[in-house]
Design an enzyme around this catalytic site. Structure first.
Site, mmCIF file in Angstrom:
data_model
loop_
_atom_site.group_PDB
_atom_site.id
_atom_site.type_symbol
_atom_site.label_atom_id
_atom_site.label_comp_id
_atom_site.label_asym_id
_atom_site.label_seq_id
_atom_site.Cartn_x
_atom_site.Cartn_y
_atom_site.Cartn_z
ATOM 1 N N GLU A 1 11.272 -2.907 1.173
ATOM 2 C CA GLU A 1 12.419 -2.614 0.394
ATOM 3 C C GLU A 1 12.808 -1.105 1.430
ATOM 4 O O GLU A 1 14.238 -1.422 1.895
ATOM 5 C CB GLU A 1 12.375 -2.014 -1.063
ATOM 6 C CG GLU A 1 12.492 -3.544 -2.153
ATOM 7 C CD GLU A 1 11.987 -3.362 -3.325
ATOM 8 O OE1 GLU A 1 11.416 -2.804 -4.020
ATOM 9 O OE2 GLU A 1 12.951 -4.053 -3.722
ATOM 10 N N GLU B 1 6.052 -8.976 -5.381
ATOM 11 C CA GLU B 1 6.211 -8.309 -6.535
ATOM 12 C C GLU B 1 6.522 -9.264 -7.663
ATOM 13 O O GLU B 1 6.044 -8.877 -9.156
ATOM 14 C CB GLU B 1 7.729 -7.454 -7.020
ATOM 15 C CG GLU B 1 7.873 -6.162 -6.130
ATOM 16 C CD GLU B 1 8.233 -6.240 -5.309
ATOM 17 O OE1 GLU B 1 8.291 -7.546 -4.092
ATOM 18 O OE2 GLU B 1 8.927 -5.377 -3.966
ATOM 19 N N ALA C 1 4.784 0.399 -3.783
ATOM 20 C CA ALA C 1 4.755 1.355 -5.200
ATOM 21 C C ALA C 1 3.582 0.928 -5.626
ATOM 22 O O ALA C 1 2.714 -0.344 -5.705
ATOM 23 C CB ALA C 1 5.817 0.678 -6.348
ATOM 24 N N GLY D 1 7.326 -2.705 -2.444
ATOM 25 C CA GLY D 1 8.225 -0.826 -1.528
ATOM 26 C C GLY D 1 8.674 -1.192 -0.496
ATOM 27 O O GLY D 1 9.720 0.182 -0.270
HETATM 28 C C1 LIG Z 1 8.685 -2.375 -8.321
HETATM 29 C C2 LIG Z 1 7.539 -2.969 -7.623
HETATM 30 C C3 LIG Z 1 7.346 -2.085 -6.164
HETATM 31 C C4 LIG Z 1 8.563 -1.138 -6.260
HETATM 32 C C5 LIG Z 1 6.234 -2.732 -5.805
HETATM 33 O O1 LIG Z 1 6.696 -2.328 -4.974
HETATM 34 S S1 LIG Z 1 4.938 -3.205 -6.607
HETATM 35 C C6 LIG Z 1 3.771 -3.800 -5.097
HETATM 36 C C7 LIG Z 1 3.988 -4.999 -4.606
HETATM 37 N N1 LIG Z 1 3.399 -4.718 -3.377
HETATM 38 C C8 LIG Z 1 1.993 -5.598 -3.377
HETATM 39 O O2 LIG Z 1 1.886 -6.593 -3.737
HETATM 40 C C9 LIG Z 1 0.806 -5.081 -2.108
HETATM 41 C C10 LIG Z 1 -0.314 -5.416 -2.542
HETATM 42 N N2 LIG Z 1 -1.402 -4.793 -2.544
HETATM 43 C C11 LIG Z 1 -1.828 -6.298 -1.750
HETATM 44 O O3 LIG Z 1 -1.202 -7.679 -0.943
HETATM 45 C C12 LIG Z 1 -3.390 -5.700 -0.293
HETATM 46 O O4 LIG Z 1 -3.486 -4.933 -0.731
HETATM 47 C C13 LIG Z 1 -3.240 -5.926 0.814
HETATM 48 C C14 LIG Z 1 -2.848 -6.439 1.647
HETATM 49 C C15 LIG Z 1 -1.939 -3.905 0.998
HETATM 50 C C16 LIG Z 1 -4.314 -4.872 1.536
HETATM 51 O O5 LIG Z 1 -4.981 -5.932 2.110
HETATM 52 P P1 LIG Z 1 -6.518 -5.624 1.555
HETATM 53 O O6 LIG Z 1 -6.781 -5.102 3.469
HETATM 54 O O7 LIG Z 1 -7.183 -6.564 1.625
HETATM 55 O O8 LIG Z 1 -6.970 -4.232 1.204
HETATM 56 P P2 LIG Z 1 -6.977 -4.632 -0.555
HETATM 57 O O9 LIG Z 1 -6.278 -5.907 -1.292
HETATM 58 O O10 LIG Z 1 -8.749 -4.983 -0.873
HETATM 59 O O11 LIG Z 1 -6.704 -3.251 -1.025
HETATM 60 C C17 LIG Z 1 -7.567 -2.336 -0.775
HETATM 61 C C18 LIG Z 1 -6.657 -0.702 -2.166
HETATM 62 O O12 LIG Z 1 -6.040 -0.524 -2.269
HETATM 63 C C19 LIG Z 1 -5.306 -0.922 -3.556
HETATM 64 N N3 LIG Z 1 -4.380 -1.194 -3.430
HETATM 65 C C20 LIG Z 1 -3.571 -2.219 -2.730
HETATM 66 N N4 LIG Z 1 -2.016 -2.421 -2.698
HETATM 67 C C21 LIG Z 1 -1.887 -0.903 -3.930
HETATM 68 C C22 LIG Z 1 -0.221 -0.725 -4.443
HETATM 69 N N5 LIG Z 1 0.304 -1.338 -4.491
HETATM 70 N N6 LIG Z 1 -1.178 -0.095 -5.521
HETATM 71 C C23 LIG Z 1 -2.020 0.662 -6.113
HETATM 72 N N7 LIG Z 1 -3.229 -0.013 -5.077
HETATM 73 C C24 LIG Z 1 -3.313 -0.916 -4.059
HETATM 74 C C25 LIG Z 1 -6.737 -1.880 -4.230
HETATM 75 O O13 LIG Z 1 -6.399 -2.618 -5.250
HETATM 76 C C26 LIG Z 1 -7.846 -1.948 -3.556
HETATM 77 O O14 LIG Z 1 -8.446 -0.515 -3.667
HETATM 78 P P3 LIG Z 1 -9.241 -1.076 -5.124
HETATM 79 O O15 LIG Z 1 -8.713 -1.829 -6.624
HETATM 80 O O16 LIG Z 1 -10.386 -1.785 -4.557
HETATM 81 O O17 LIG Z 1 -9.932 0.054 -5.583
#
Ligand SMILES: C/C=C(\C)C(=O)SCCNC(=O)CCNC(=O)[C@H](O)C(C)(C)COP(=O)(O)OP(=O)(O)OC[C@H]1O[C@@H](n2cnc3c(N)ncnc32)[C@H](O)[C@@H]1OP(=O)(O)O
Length: 719
Positions: A103, A123, A61, A100
């Site tokens: 999922e 999550e 998400a 998500g």
């Molecule tokens: C209900 C809830 C539901 C259904 C959910 O899904 S909650 C979200 C669950 N997902 C996560 O927790 C994954 C979060 N992301 C990561 O673990 C990592 O970003 C990654 C493994 C997907 C990629 O890692 P990497 O290549 O090292 O890159 P960064 O971590 O630096 O991320 C790059 C920029 O993307 C932004 N980001 C990452 N994930 C999300 C997200 N789910 N939503 C919004 N933005 C996201 C992250 O913040 C970085 O941006 P900046 O902060 O640098 O601007």
């Protein structure tokens, strides 16, 4: 936000498009709904593949869109429509399928993953649970124990483990989308009755109640007041005990409580803060986007005590060649053995070969002549460190970045010992250095942005949460620890016990209270620092002057404890007693209690009853006040830097978001009011005097934490 094409004549290919991680924003969800409908209604299309652009399936998400008013199509019906489709839908998983994203993949009928892909339901780390059916589908697919592990820890699994668990159907080393299309062609027209996970009965482990009780106990113990892991267990229990639709209702109910909670806000704040600290900036304006790091392929560590050993392990595990220097032969041999066995244990756990041959050991500092970066980790003594820096300047090739692993000494003074002070920075590791995630990268007035960028890049490579901070006594972390521990000592004088203070802090969520932590770290370290600062001098045993230094209140309690040879766990006694030196089980110590009574009597102090609220307010608000001073002084660029330091290096409970975020949740006006109250009661304690930045923030309406930088910038521009 989702592209649709038809490939191989009969396969509808839907590509998620939302860089950088294809998060499921409202627009992406709408795109998926529309394109799935297009594919299903196209009579030429016999099967469907869903993938993500730029080598990543989906990061879950879109966390940035979380809020009270969510727009766009909800995830649950979207995923349900995919699962209910009468044409096979295949997920082509490259990069990550998280939250998500996984999922969504679990709603598909088949999952093909690239061998380098990572999958998980993280999550819980954001204060949530997998509430798009994930907590109900995953246990049905892989069984309750494995699902509990993944959902309560949020850990990511490799494609190989996902295959073994049964999360994916196939793993490929080749082009994943091509493999998925080929697979989709092969299953076109086949029955999907056995492919809809929500229709599976949940496998029933034997001793279901005992299993859940055990996991709940474990989670409660390690979560220390965090709500999400508990809710995750409850949701999986619903999957194991209820039909799918009722389980989904329970999942929704549990999520409703978590979604708007302060804990979820705190954890999501820390997620973004961890990334924000990588965008560092120095007061000169130079920063991450304008400074190029120097390549580091070979590094040296000087001094192989506990810290030097840990740094050597961490560098070797990162893949660097390491020259490890220790002048004392006996210590060198001991360190070599310790480093090798740590590397061997780590390699065994990961199923790889230990990188022993990456390290060369020497007693001669000349061996560092060709390294790109040196980390000096000798004993915390300015004279000794100065000597080492002079030698390094004579030996190292031009351009070598010189780092000192000091926790409190003035790194600028060390820089002045070298002809190239611009190449000198601090790299403050935390012990054990190969385990602890935090690294403070310290710049002095003469450090070049390139040297800072090099240390930051190395920290990133080592997997550390690396934070750039200015040079001052204790930098950020240890500087804020001073008022925190000072208040704890004062509380002992006023009637508290170590047990009471620790209980309050542990109930707040710290993994260890201050006194138990000090016993673990060793009380002699702080004693030595206080002695060298002229604070811990032998004085009159009683009378006011024994408790005053430089006109301010001082508690000599910790010094008196050290004078008894009580240095904590290693000597078998400190603030607590232990069965034997080195034992870890802290027991209440009657000696200590009677020592405190005698101390109070000697100084004419009358013990009063102290509650947990006062412990928390005095210890934490004094620390937070110092955090505001650090921001005011420009030592940390923003509250996120302080919070990341505290969460990753000092055991601050992650679900409370770090001290500065916590202050914003409590309310800045309240923090100010309580500090004023305590300062009035203790006017001889400067740490309790509210700092002007805090007052200014309150006067400007207590803006949310992400807007503090504006106020700080204005404050600095007026100075
Ligand atoms: C209900 C809830 C539901 C259904 C959910 O899904 S909650 C979200 C669950 N997902 C996560 O927790 C994954 C979060 N992301 C990561 O673990 C990592 O970003 C990654 C493994 C997907 C990629 O890692 P990497 O290549 O090292 O890159 P960064 O971590 O630096 O991320 C790059 C920029 O993307 C932004 N980001 C990452 N994930 C999300 C997200 N789910 N939503 C919004 N933005 C996201 C992250 O913040 C970085 O941006 P900046 O902060 O640098 O601007």
């Amino acid at each position: 936000m989702a592209q649709y094409t038809r490939v191989s004549g009969i396969v509808g290919l839907i590509t998620l498009q939302n860089p950088p991680v294809n998060a499921l924003s409202a627009a992406v969800r709408q795109g998926i709904v529309d394109k799935v409908e297009t594919a299903l209604s196209d009579p030429k299309v016999k099967s469907v593949v869903i993938c993500g652009q730029n080598g990543i399936f989906c990061g879950g998400a879109d966390i940035k869109e979380f809020g009270p008013k969510m727009s766009g199509p909800p995830l649950i019906p979207m995923i349900h429509a995919i699962e209910a489709a009468n044409k096979p839908v295949v997920a082509a998983i490259e990069g990550s399928a998280l939250g998500g994203g996984l999922e969504l993949a679990l709603g598909c009928h088949y999952r093909i993953a690239h061998s380098k892909a990572r999958l998980g339901l993280p999550e819980v780390t954001l204060g949530l649970l997998p509430a798009a059916g994930g907590s109900q589908r995953l246990p049905r697919l892989i069984g309750v124990p494995a699902a509990l592990d993944l959902i309560t820890t949020g850990r990511h699994v490799t494609a190989a483990e996902a295959l073994q668990l049964g999360i994916v159907d196939q793993v490929t080393d080749n082009n994943t989308v091509d493999a998925a299309v080929k697979f989709a062609l092969s299953v076109a027209g086949q029955s999907l009755d056995a492919r809809r996970i929500s229709t599976y009965p949940c496998p029933q482990p034997s001793h279901l109640d005992a299993l859940f009780e055990e996991v709940m106990q474990k989670v409660r113990q390690s979560a220390r007041g965090a709500m999400a892991p508990v809710a995750c267990v409850q949701a999986v229990r619903a999957a194991a005990t209820l039909p799918y639709t009722q389980g989904l209702e329970r999942e929704k109910e549990l999520m409703a409580t978590l979604f708007t909670s302060g804990q979820a806000r705190a954890l999501q704040y820390i997620f973004f803060a961890q990334r924000a600290v990588g965008r560092w900036r120095m007061p000169s304006g130079a920063g991450w986007d304008t400074s190029k790091h120097r390549p580091v392929n070979k590094a040296a560590v000087i001094g192989l005590g506990t810290m030097g050993q840990g740094i050597t392990v961490a560098l070797a595990q990162t893949g660097l060649s390491v020259v490890a220097i220790e002048t004392q032969e006996k210590q060198l041999m001991k360190a070599k053995q310790a480093v090798s066995s740590t590397l061997e244990r780590g390699a065994k756990r990961r199923g790889v070969a230990p990188p022993l041959d990456r390290i060369s050991y020497s007693q001669n500092i000349q061996a560092v002549a060709d390294v790109d970066l040196v980390i000096e980790a000798v004993f915390e003594d300015m004279g000794l460190k100065m000597e080492v820096f002079q030698q390094l300047s004579a030996v190292c090739k031009p351009g070598t970045v010189l780092c000192t692993n000091t926790s409190a000494l003035d790194m600028d003074q060390l820089a002045s010992e070298t002809p190239n002070p611009e190449l000198v920075v601090g790299m403050h590791f935390f012990s054990p250095a190969h385990v602890m995630k935090l690294l403070e990268v310290v710049y002095g007035p003469r450090s070049s942005p390139q040297a800072v960028a090099t240390a930051m890049q190395l920290g990133k490579k080592m997997g550390k949460a690396s934070v750039v901070v200015g040079n001052c006594r204790g930098f950020v972390g240890n500087r804020m620890l001073m008022p925190y521990s000072e208040q704890a000592f004062f509380l002992l004088e006023e009637g508290a016990t170590p047990e009471l203070v620790d209980r309050a802090l542990e109930e707040f969520g710290f993994s260890m209270g201050l006194f138990r932590m000090s016993d673990l770290a060793g009380l002699d370290v702080g004693w030595r620092v206080r002695k060298s600062a002229g604070l811990a001098e032998p004085r009159e045993a009683s009378g006011q002057s024994a408790r005053i230094r430089k006109g301010y209140r001082y508690s000599p309690i910790a010094d008196l404890i050290c004078e008894q040879g009580r240095f904590g766990q290693k000597t078998g006694s400190g603030w607590y007693q232990y069965d034997k030196p080195g034992s870890r089980v802290a027991r209440s110590d009657p000696w200590l209690h009677s020592f405190l009574e005698q101390y109070r009597a000697r100084h004419g102090l009358v013990a009063r009853s102290i509650d947990h609220q006062e412990v928390l307010e005095r210890c934490l608000y004094a620390m937070i006040n110092e955090g505001f001073r650090i921001l005011e002084d420009g030592i940390a660029a923003g509250p996120e830097d302080i919070d990341v330091i505290y969460v990753f290096g000092y055991g601050w409970p992650r679900h409370r978001g770090g001290p500065m975020f916590y202050a914003s949740m409590v309310g800045l006006a309240k923090v100010l009011e309580r500090l004023e109250h305590y300062h009035q009661a203790h006017p001889d304690v400067p740490y309790l005097q509210p700092c002007s930045l805090l007052k200014r923030l309150v006067a400007s309406g207590s803006p949310p934490v992400h807007r503090w930088r504006e106020v700080i910038k204005k404050l600095h521009s007026q100075l």
